[in-house]
Each structure stands twice: as C-alpha cells, then as structure tokens.
Design an enzyme around this catalytic site. Structure first.
Site, short mmCIF file in Angstrom:
data_model
loop_
_atom_site.label_atom_id
_atom_site.label_comp_id
_atom_site.label_asym_id
_atom_site.label_seq_id
_atom_site.Cartn_x
_atom_site.Cartn_y
_atom_site.Cartn_z
N ARG A 144 0.85 -1.19 0.00
CA ARG A 144 0.00 0.00 0.00
C ARG A 144 0.88 1.24 0.00
NH1 ARG A 144 -3.99 -3.39 3.01
NH2 ARG A 144 -2.86 -3.31 4.96
N ASP A 179 -16.10 -3.13 -5.31
CA ASP A 179 -16.10 -4.40 -4.57
C ASP A 179 -17.49 -5.02 -4.67
OD1 ASP A 179 -13.96 -5.58 -2.26
OD2 ASP A 179 -16.03 -6.33 -2.10
N PHE A 196 -11.47 -4.65 -6.23
CA PHE A 196 -11.40 -5.53 -5.05
C PHE A 196 -10.90 -4.68 -3.86
CE2 PHE A 196 -10.30 -8.02 -8.87
CZ PHE A 196 -11.36 -8.92 -8.91
N ASP A 205 -6.51 -6.31 -6.78
CA ASP A 205 -6.08 -7.14 -5.65
C ASP A 205 -7.16 -8.17 -5.34
OD1 ASP A 205 -4.70 -8.13 -3.49
OD2 ASP A 205 -5.34 -6.54 -2.12
N ALA A 207 -16.57 -7.47 -10.30
CA ALA A 207 -15.49 -6.83 -11.07
C ALA A 207 -15.48 -7.30 -12.53
CB ALA A 207 -14.14 -7.14 -10.43
N CYS A 231 -2.70 -13.65 -4.72
CA CYS A 231 -2.37 -14.23 -3.41
C CYS A 231 -2.52 -15.75 -3.44
CB CYS A 231 -3.21 -13.60 -2.30
SG CYS A 231 -4.98 -13.86 -2.52
N1 SAH Z 1 -7.03 -4.63 -1.48
C1 SAH Z 1 -7.66 -4.98 -0.22
C2 SAH Z 1 -7.93 -6.47 -0.07
C3 SAH Z 1 -8.77 -7.12 -1.16
S1 SAH Z 1 -9.51 -8.60 -0.65
C4 SAH Z 1 -6.84 -4.40 0.92
O1 SAH Z 1 -5.67 -3.98 0.73
O2 SAH Z 1 -7.35 -4.35 2.04
C5 SAH Z 1 -10.53 -9.06 -1.97
C6 SAH Z 1 -11.85 -8.33 -2.09
O3 SAH Z 1 -12.46 -8.74 -3.31
C7 SAH Z 1 -12.89 -8.59 -1.01
O4 SAH Z 1 -13.27 -7.37 -0.44
C8 SAH Z 1 -14.10 -9.22 -1.74
O5 SAH Z 1 -15.35 -8.72 -1.26
C9 SAH Z 1 -13.88 -8.74 -3.15
N2 SAH Z 1 -14.41 -9.59 -4.23
C10 SAH Z 1 -14.35 -10.94 -4.34
N3 SAH Z 1 -14.85 -11.32 -5.54
C11 SAH Z 1 -15.21 -10.19 -6.20
C12 SAH Z 1 -15.78 -9.92 -7.48
N4 SAH Z 1 -16.05 -10.91 -8.34
N5 SAH Z 1 -15.99 -8.63 -7.84
C13 SAH Z 1 -15.70 -7.62 -6.99
N6 SAH Z 1 -15.18 -7.83 -5.76
C14 SAH Z 1 -14.94 -9.07 -5.37
#
Ligand code: SAH
Length: 393
Positions: free
Chosen positions: A209, A248, A225, A297, A277, A337
């Site tokens: 970050r 999200d 995300f 992410d 997404a 990840c």
């Molecule tokens: N970048 C964030 C962590 C991301 S975790 C940080 O630094 O804190 C992944 C996220 O993707 C979660 O919030 C989950 O709700 C979201 N997510 C999972 N599948 C998704 C999709 N198909 N479209 C949009 N968001 C999604």
C-alpha cells in the site's frame, strides 16, 4: 521419550533440509502415536532427525517443531512466541503502526499458528489439530508476553483437512469492539476482527500500500477488489488531487471503506461502486472509460491445484480488461495471493493479458508479502503474495 515416526528409505532428505512438512506417503511406520501427539521423526535406520506433531487425518502427517532434541513444552512455545515478537520489533515501526502479524506459522517455527495484533486486540487462527491441542499453553504464552484480549478466528476451510470444525470467540479478556481502530504507517483504519476477512485486515499488503501510494500520483485511480479501502486511504492521504473509485462485490466492506476514508479526512475523494469486477470492468470498457491507474487485488482465484486453469483464466481476464482501461502512460498494480501460482507464472499471465489487450508495458516494481509475513527459505510454500507494478506505453 516421544512416540516415533519412521520414514521410508530416502525420504529424509527434505526434512534434513528443514522443510517442515512430512507427507503421509513418506512414512513407513508409526509407533504408538495418536493424532495431535508430539513425535520423533526418524530416518529408515531409526536415527532421530526432527520433532513435530502428528495427525493421521491430514495429508501433511507431521509438521516439524524443531530439528533439535529439545522438549516441546510451555517454555518452548514461549521462546518461539518471544522470538517472533522480537523480530517484529525490528521490522515494524511501532510509533506509526500498531497492527501486524506477530506469528506467521511455519515461517516463525510454529506450524499451524497465526497470531495477528490489532492495537490491544490479538487475533489467533489455529489451523491444525497439533495447535488446537496446545491452545491453552500457547494462550498462556501470549498472555505472558502482554496479550490480554485474545480473540479466535479459526473459521478457515483448511481445518477440515485436519478433522476440525470452525471455532470463533473470545479466548482471553474482553470481547473486541465491533470496530477496532488501528494505526498503519500513521493512517487510521477501522477493522472488523469478528467478521472481516482473514483476521480482519490484509496486513500482508501493508508495505505494498505504501509503495503503490509512492508510485501512483495519478488523478483518477480505479481500486478493484477494494475491501475496506486500504489502498484508497494511502493514495488519497498521499496525494491531495487523487480520486479513487473503489469497486467491490460486498456492500458492507465498502461502507467500512467509506468510514476509513472519512477517518483520514479523504471522504470527498472516494467513490464507491458495488458489483462484480468481471462485469463492471466490461461495462467500463464498453462505455469507453479510461483511468490513470488501476489496482487489482483479487481474492485467491486458485485455492487448490485442481482449480489452477480456471483461476489463471480469471487472472488473465481481469488483467486484460485493466490493460484496456488504462490511459497511455497509465499504471497498473496487479496482485495474486494464490500460493499455487508462482511469481514467474503470474508474470506470464499478465504478459498474455497485455498482449491480448494490444498494449506494451514495462514492469517498474515487483512486490511481495510484507516483512511480518516472512518467507522461510527452506519452505517455499510460505511465499504466496506477489504483485507487479506495470506502466503501459
Ligand atoms: N485490497 C484490499 C484487499 C482485497 S480482498 C486491501 O488492501 O485491504 C478481496 C476483495 O475482493 C474482497 O473485499 C471481496 O469482497 C472482493 N471480491 C471478491 N470477488 C469479487 C468480485 N467478483 N468482484 C468484486 N469484488 C470481489
């Protein structure tokens, strides 16, 4: 004297090289060991090589505590917890950050145990039977080292492979607040340790970050995300002219993202889009939208080897869309990840995505998990998070 596990001939090599897992297929004989017991691992000639804990129900039949002939008792746990905490004293600037991973399981010599600290709340995940059985002693160790409020978030799928069900609740001290306030690199965040992802926050992205906030001086950034706005807060706090669109699928996490931006006096520069997404990025493409920078992410697209191909298609799809949405000179920070996807394979997928999007790009930074999530050299499986920052030409 601990019960003995005798390995098949020639199976001792990885153990001698300090890989901490012994698969059931490598074992010739189990002498009087019950699930969860501490065992001595011996080569086929009967010579001691390591000491670990056993579970016949798991493919990973033994996880190694130590390669020395030392007792596995309260003082052993205490030493390991203390050593990991001491390492964080060096890694973490405690004047600006009070949330970090204290114990990173195998990589810190405590296989199956995760301990995260969020200000004065400590959250633990016990991933294996071996840890589950020693929970009281380990909690005593944490308490002696200053953890008074301990909350358990052992609601993870991997426990099923150990024959365990999910456990969530207070282990010591007080029930945590609905939102625990933490400070990370001087920025404030509210964390839902009881219901949030993982133990509440993506601590493994802390250093990324900061790095992304240094590199992205862009006007309009799409944060895909977004979760609770980790990247968004860093970007808006660092650059007064930056606007971040947070996308999200979950309404609740976006509400928390909004609160986190407000807490850092950046609320007016955040936008929030709830949706899938894969769908929303296509919509943006069809409408001819473009951005100065994009962050991808996603959650783990490859949870198991059998899902590798489907997961790789997912990574390629979102990266392809992102490349199409970037303005010339635009920046992309893209992450995976999934432990099953190596850094080299991930880079290949990102390359294929750029090719299909008909964009040329440069890698300007390679990213990994934060230093409080160390990667054990003898245990490459502990490396899971990788990221690329690309600049499209
Ligand atoms: N970048 C964030 C962590 C991301 S975790 C940080 O630094 O804190 C992944 C996220 O993707 C979660 O919030 C989950 O709700 C979201 N997510 C999972 N599948 C998704 C999709 N198909 N479209 C949009 N968001 C999604």
């Amino acid at each position: 004297m601990y019960p003995k596990i005798i390995l098949k001939p020639h199976k001792e090599k990885p153990v001698l090289a300090h890989h901490p897992w012994i698969f059931s297929g490598a074992i010739a004989r189990v002498e009087n060991a019950h699930d969860g017991d501490t065992v001595d691992v011996c080569d086929s000639a009967g010579k001691f090589i390591a000491r670990g804990y056993y579970n016949s129900q798991s493919q990973i039949a033994v996880r190694v505590w130590t390669w020395d002939d030392e007792p596995i008792d309260r003082t052993f746990f205490q030493r390991r917890l203390q050593a990991a905490l001491a390492a964080r004293t060096m890694l973490i600037n405690h004047t600006t950050t009070n949330a970090y991973r204290w114990m990173n399981a195998e990589s810190d010599g405590m296989p199956g145990l995760i301990v995260d600290r969020y200000a004065d709340v400590v959250v633990v995940q016990c991933l294996t039977l071996g840890i589950e059985k020693r929970k009281t002693e380990i909690m005593d160790g944490l308490t002696e080292l200053g953890a008074h409020n301990i909350y358990e978030r052992s609601d993870v799928d991997v426990r099923e492979k150990e024959g365990l069900s999910a456990v969530v609740g207070v282990l010591r001290g007080e029930e945590p607040a609905e939102r625990v306030e933490i400070v990370e690199n001087g920025l404030r965040f509210l964390v839902d340790v009881k219901r949030g992802h993982k133990t509440g926050f993506y601590l493994d992205q802390r250093e990324n970050r900061q790095k992304v906030a240094e590199l992205f001086r862009a006007a309009e950034i799409l944060n895909v995300f977004a979760y609770t706005g980790g990247f968004a807060v860093y970007l808006c706090a660092a650059h007064p002219n930056t606007r971040v669109i947070n996308l999200d699928a979950s309404h609740d996490v976006l509400e928390l993202a909004r609160e986190n931006l407000r807490l850092n006096r950046c609320e007016d520069r955040g936008e929030f889009a709830e949706g899938d997404a894969f769908y929303v990025l296509r919509q943006y493409r069809d409408r001819g939208r473009s951005f100065d920078a994009i962050i991808l992410d996603p959650p783990k697209f490859v949870p198991t080897q059998s899902q590798l191909n489907a997961g790789l298609r997912g990574y390629k799809d979102i990266n392809l869309l992102a490349f199409k949405l970037l303005k010339p000179g635009g920046l992309l920070a893209t992450f995976s990840c999934s432990g099953q996807v190596s850094a080299a394979l991930f880079q290949k997928v990102v390359f294929e995505a750029a090719t299909d999007a008909k964009r040329d790009a440069q890698i300007i930074a390679k990213l990994s998990q934060s230093s409080d999530h160390p990667i054990l050299l003898s245990f490459p499986e502990s490396e899971y998070l990788k990221g690329l920052v690309c600049r499209v030409l």
